[in-house]
Write an enzyme that holds these catalytic residues in place. Structure first.
Site, PDB file in Angstrom:
ATOM      1  N   ASP A  82      -7.147  -1.279  -4.410  1.00  0.00           N
ATOM      2  CA  ASP A  82      -8.473  -0.740  -3.543  1.00  0.00           C
ATOM      3  C   ASP A  82      -9.098   0.308  -4.203  1.00  0.00           C
ATOM      4  OD1 ASP A  82      -7.098  -2.474  -1.721  1.00  0.00           O
ATOM      5  OD2 ASP A  82      -5.768  -0.839  -0.818  1.00  0.00           O
ATOM      6  N   ASP A 119       0.808  -1.107  -0.041  1.00  0.00           N
ATOM      7  CA  ASP A 119      -0.181   0.124  -0.054  1.00  0.00           C
ATOM      8  C   ASP A 119       1.052   1.128  -0.140  1.00  0.00           C
ATOM      9  OD1 ASP A 119      -2.444  -1.386   0.238  1.00  0.00           O
ATOM     10  OD2 ASP A 119      -2.335  -1.600   2.032  1.00  0.00           O
TER      11      ASP A 119
END
Length: 161
Positions: A138, A120
């Site tokens: 995401d 991330d």
């Protein structure tokens, strides 16, 4: 003449997967873990590892969650691909939504299978509060879910007219 299937929207899944994996590659190659570069007063690029799911759900467990999330991603992607196959190609919002979700799910699944965690890097914050760090996969999943919600409202409005 037979109607064309929504499966042709899988090109969008491939775009999401490609952008997601390439961006993660760049982050891993150019950042140290937890290194952060300020881009805007409310946004950093920060290399983080997520061993769980959204918001690091189940991240503190012993590792079984990796297999759970991989299995879920595969099953959900398979189901949504079948929905795409059954949909008509002109069901644009719905097909786009499913393709985005598939791309995001597979992007994170590849990362999880290859690395054991998801990379991330989008880090939004306000003062000392940081939203959980996330990635392109995401974003695609959330956009897909948003399109499905929008489609539901527009479909209800269309039926009531």
């Amino acid at each position: 003449m037979a109607k064309q299937s929504g499966i042709k929207w899988l090109w969008l899944s491939l775009v999401v997967i490609t952008l997601d994996l390439f961006s993660k590659y760049l982050v891993v190659e150019r950042f140290e873990l937890y290194e952060s570069i300020n881009i805007l007063p409310i946004f950093n690029l920060t290399y983080a590892r997520n061993y769980g799911a959204a918001f690091s759900f189940l991240a503190d467990h012993s590792g079984w969650q990796k297999y759970l999330f991989l299995t879920l991603a595969i099953i959900i992607s398979f189901i949504l691909a079948n929905v795409l196959r059954r949909n008509q190609i002109d069901q644009k919002r719905e097909n786009m939504a499913y393709a985005l979700i598939i791309g995001g799910a597979i992007g994170n699944a590849i990362d999880r299978a290859y690395r054991g965690y998801v990379v991330d890097f989008f880090d939004f914050y306000w003062h000392i509060y940081h939203y959980p760090v996330f990635n392109i996969a995401d974003v695609a999943i959330v956009m897909g879910a948003g399109l499905l919600i929008l489609e539901t409202f527009l479909d209800k409005k269309k039926k009531s007219d």
